[in-house]
Design a protein around this motif. Structure first.
Motif, PDB file in Angstrom:
ATOM      1  N   ALA A  57     -30.224 -17.525 -20.703  1.00  0.00           N
ATOM      2  CA  ALA A  57     -29.511 -18.256 -21.536  1.00  0.00           C
ATOM      3  C   ALA A  57     -29.701 -17.166 -22.860  1.00  0.00           C
ATOM      4  O   ALA A  57     -28.153 -17.455 -23.246  1.00  0.00           O
ATOM      5  CB  ALA A  57     -30.482 -19.182 -21.950  1.00  0.00           C
ATOM      6  N   SER A  58     -30.011 -16.372 -23.284  1.00  0.00           N
ATOM      7  CA  SER A  58     -29.978 -15.626 -23.821  1.00  0.00           C
ATOM      8  C   SER A  58     -29.220 -14.718 -24.035  1.00  0.00           C
ATOM      9  O   SER A  58     -28.155 -14.341 -25.439  1.00  0.00           O
ATOM     10  CB  SER A  58     -31.475 -14.422 -24.806  1.00  0.00           C
ATOM     11  N   ALA A  59     -28.779 -14.001 -23.137  1.00  0.00           N
ATOM     12  CA  ALA A  59     -27.609 -13.472 -22.724  1.00  0.00           C
ATOM     13  C   ALA A  59     -26.165 -14.140 -23.046  1.00  0.00           C
ATOM     14  O   ALA A  59     -25.623 -13.280 -23.719  1.00  0.00           O
ATOM     15  CB  ALA A  59     -27.473 -13.095 -21.659  1.00  0.00           C
ATOM     16  N   ARG A  60     -26.034 -15.545 -23.344  1.00  0.00           N
ATOM     17  CA  ARG A  60     -24.802 -15.685 -22.490  1.00  0.00           C
ATOM     18  C   ARG A  60     -24.717 -16.228 -24.002  1.00  0.00           C
ATOM     19  O   ARG A  60     -23.347 -16.529 -24.709  1.00  0.00           O
ATOM     20  CB  ARG A  60     -25.078 -17.518 -21.599  1.00  0.00           C
ATOM     21  N   TRP A  61     -25.878 -16.328 -25.090  1.00  0.00           N
ATOM     22  CA  TRP A  61     -26.184 -16.936 -26.095  1.00  0.00           C
ATOM     23  C   TRP A  61     -25.191 -15.874 -27.376  1.00  0.00           C
ATOM     24  O   TRP A  61     -24.565 -15.413 -28.180  1.00  0.00           O
ATOM     25  CB  TRP A  61     -27.623 -17.528 -26.377  1.00  0.00           C
ATOM     26  N   HIS A  62     -25.786 -14.283 -26.531  1.00  0.00           N
ATOM     27  CA  HIS A  62     -25.484 -13.400 -27.241  1.00  0.00           C
ATOM     28  C   HIS A  62     -24.236 -12.754 -27.143  1.00  0.00           C
ATOM     29  O   HIS A  62     -23.480 -12.797 -28.229  1.00  0.00           O
ATOM     30  CB  HIS A  62     -26.637 -12.757 -27.123  1.00  0.00           C
ATOM     31  N   GLY A  71     -14.999 -11.221 -32.369  1.00  0.00           N
ATOM     32  CA  GLY A  71     -13.824 -11.795 -31.857  1.00  0.00           C
ATOM     33  C   GLY A  71     -13.972 -10.978 -30.121  1.00  0.00           C
ATOM     34  O   GLY A  71     -13.203 -10.853 -29.451  1.00  0.00           O
ATOM     35  N   GLY A  72     -14.369 -10.024 -30.208  1.00  0.00           N
ATOM     36  CA  GLY A  72     -15.473  -9.648 -28.760  1.00  0.00           C
ATOM     37  C   GLY A  72     -16.804  -9.389 -28.735  1.00  0.00           C
ATOM     38  O   GLY A  72     -17.445  -8.939 -29.635  1.00  0.00           O
ATOM     39  N   SER A  73     -16.926  -9.040 -27.297  1.00  0.00           N
ATOM     40  CA  SER A  73     -18.885  -9.112 -27.452  1.00  0.00           C
ATOM     41  C   SER A  73     -19.577  -7.242 -26.724  1.00  0.00           C
ATOM     42  O   SER A  73     -18.613  -7.256 -26.088  1.00  0.00           O
ATOM     43  CB  SER A  73     -19.090  -9.759 -26.113  1.00  0.00           C
ATOM     44  N   ASP A  74     -20.462  -7.064 -27.941  1.00  0.00           N
ATOM     45  CA  ASP A  74     -20.554  -5.671 -27.670  1.00  0.00           C
ATOM     46  C   ASP A  74     -20.946  -5.348 -26.180  1.00  0.00           C
ATOM     47  O   ASP A  74     -20.843  -4.503 -25.647  1.00  0.00           O
ATOM     48  CB  ASP A  74     -21.530  -4.938 -28.363  1.00  0.00           C
ATOM     49  N   ILE A  75     -21.358  -6.898 -25.556  1.00  0.00           N
ATOM     50  CA  ILE A  75     -22.237  -6.397 -23.584  1.00  0.00           C
ATOM     51  C   ILE A  75     -21.168  -6.982 -22.963  1.00  0.00           C
ATOM     52  O   ILE A  75     -21.337  -6.976 -21.728  1.00  0.00           O
ATOM     53  CB  ILE A  75     -23.002  -7.784 -24.295  1.00  0.00           C
TER      54      ILE A  75
END
Length: 101
Positions: A57-62, A71-75
């Motif tokens: 959940a925390s990874a999805r939240w990040h 506009g884009g995720s660093d992960i």
């Protein structure tokens, strides 16, 4: 200035703080504030809330925060859980900034 000096510091600290601060006690305390007078939330709901605020959940939240704010995720969008683990593995080189505790 914000709580985190840069985005890497945010990416390492914020998901960990999200997991640590998302407790059944914090959920029940928040729900008690909005509950109608004379009613209180069930303990079981607090436990279920805490179970659903795990690493995934925390990874999805990040990932979702990065998408919304930048506009884009660093992960990345594929295998973001593994990428979050790699990011949190860098914590020794980044200052740990605890959440509300």
């Amino acid at each position: 200035m914000g709580k985190y000096a840069n985005h890497e510091e945010f990416g390492i600290n914020a998901p960990i703080n999200y997991r640590e601060d998302s407790t059944s006690e914090s959920f029940l305390k928040g729900m008690l504030v909005i509950a109608p007078s004379g009613m209180k939330p069930k303990q079981l709901r607090g436990k279920k809330f805490e179970e659903k605020t795990d690493f995934k959940a925390s990874a999805r939240w990040h990932k979702n925060f990065d998408l919304a704010m930048f506009g884009g995720s660093d992960i990345g969008t594929s295998n973001y859980e593994s990428n979050q683990m790699n990011l949190e593995g860098k914590i020794n080189g980044v200052k740990r900034i605890p959440g509300r505790h």
